[in-house]
Design a protein around this motif. Sequence first.
Motif, mmCIF file in Angstrom:
data_model
loop_
_atom_site.group_PDB
_atom_site.id
_atom_site.type_symbol
_atom_site.label_atom_id
_atom_site.label_comp_id
_atom_site.label_asym_id
_atom_site.label_seq_id
_atom_site.Cartn_x
_atom_site.Cartn_y
_atom_site.Cartn_z
ATOM 1 N N ILE A 131 0.990 -1.202 -0.005
ATOM 2 C CA ILE A 131 -0.174 0.089 -0.085
ATOM 3 C C ILE A 131 0.963 1.290 0.058
ATOM 4 C CG2 ILE A 131 -1.953 1.232 1.260
ATOM 5 C CD1 ILE A 131 -2.613 -1.476 0.215
ATOM 6 N N SER A 132 0.880 2.010 -1.007
ATOM 7 C CA SER A 132 1.326 3.410 -1.024
ATOM 8 C C SER A 132 0.716 4.419 -0.537
ATOM 9 C CB SER A 132 1.786 3.708 -2.659
ATOM 10 O OG SER A 132 0.528 3.896 -3.322
ATOM 11 N N GLY A 133 1.357 5.474 -0.351
ATOM 12 C CA GLY A 133 0.865 6.621 0.333
ATOM 13 C C GLY A 133 -0.601 6.901 -0.560
ATOM 14 N N ARG A 134 -0.470 7.037 -1.808
ATOM 15 C CA ARG A 134 -1.549 7.430 -2.744
ATOM 16 C C ARG A 134 -2.704 6.428 -2.659
ATOM 17 N NH1 ARG A 134 -2.625 10.347 -7.403
ATOM 18 N NH2 ARG A 134 -4.851 10.045 -7.785
ATOM 19 N N LEU B 244 -8.115 4.967 -0.933
ATOM 20 C CA LEU B 244 -8.785 3.919 0.140
ATOM 21 C C LEU B 244 -9.863 4.984 0.851
ATOM 22 C CD1 LEU B 244 -9.817 1.268 0.995
ATOM 23 C CD2 LEU B 244 -7.876 1.414 2.614
ATOM 24 N N ALA B 245 -9.215 5.934 1.415
ATOM 25 C CA ALA B 245 -10.072 6.680 2.153
ATOM 26 C C ALA B 245 -11.044 7.635 1.473
ATOM 27 C CB ALA B 245 -9.272 7.783 3.002
ATOM 28 N N CYS C 17 -0.584 6.199 10.843
ATOM 29 C CA CYS C 17 -1.344 5.275 11.445
ATOM 30 C C CYS C 17 -2.618 5.556 11.887
ATOM 31 C CB CYS C 17 -0.268 4.796 12.790
ATOM 32 S SG CYS C 17 0.938 3.799 12.758
ATOM 33 N N ASN C 18 -2.920 6.989 12.329
ATOM 34 C CA ASN C 18 -4.318 7.261 12.782
ATOM 35 C C ASN C 18 -5.078 7.437 11.464
ATOM 36 O OD1 ASN C 18 -3.600 7.800 15.124
ATOM 37 N ND2 ASN C 18 -3.074 9.989 15.197
ATOM 38 N N PHE C 19 -4.519 7.661 10.394
ATOM 39 C CA PHE C 19 -5.179 7.929 8.942
ATOM 40 C C PHE C 19 -5.818 6.475 8.576
ATOM 41 C CE2 PHE C 19 -5.412 8.140 4.334
ATOM 42 C CZ PHE C 19 -6.041 9.101 4.172
#
Length: 245
Positions: A23-26, A31-32, A90-92
């Motif tokens: 899972i990359s940052g993008r 996903l969010a 982590c929170n995200f």
Amino acid sequence: TTTTSNHEIIEIVIDHKMKRNAISGRMMHDLAMIIDELDELHATTHVLNQSTKSVCLILRGSGMKSFSAGADISLVKDIINDAYRGELMCNFMTDSLNRLRQSCLVSVCCINGAAIGGGAELITSCDFRIIIPHSSISRSSDIVYVHYVHAQIGACPGWGGIGRLLHILNNNRQLVIQLVAGSIKVDPSYALEIGLVDALMDPFNTTIDGLSSDDYDHAYDQYCREACISSVSYTHLTLPTNREV
């Protein structure tokens, strides 16, 4: 989104095969955004209840080699020495996966390859989990398993997976400690035995001869999709209530 019979199917596919579906940052951001759209559906649950078509969500990895290897190592290296950025990530992800777990949709995770680290946390974000072992004639020699590898690399699960895992395993803390602190590889049979997955499906037995790589992958994706749908058909896709994490 696809339609099968009288069911609307929403699929979230983790597609980063060159890095074992890490899972990359993008991808975290995407996903969010998808879950934001699901939250909008939650606000119109009464519309879904009145519809002739029920909605089910499928979460699966792309291809046969891996469900997900967790966070992309390049992203981890970028934030590993920055506690603030690490906490934000982590929170995200915890917020995203908890919201997915609490979505108004019946959700099923198809573990169609190794779920490692953060990938093992991802599988806890759905209502149901099925696992599909590889057959001896498949194109993949990789073994399907779930592995909370964090302890082996000196890391702590950071995407809220432990709390959700504890709920899935009926608050069996000893078992959670065995899986997480013991960092054991959970094969399909043991995953079913302990209740980590709800169904152990038949292997994908389509032969290789005469199929191109793309056609084979398409057939495998379709098999995973149908396995998910059949595994939750007994629920009649009832919208869950009183979600807990």
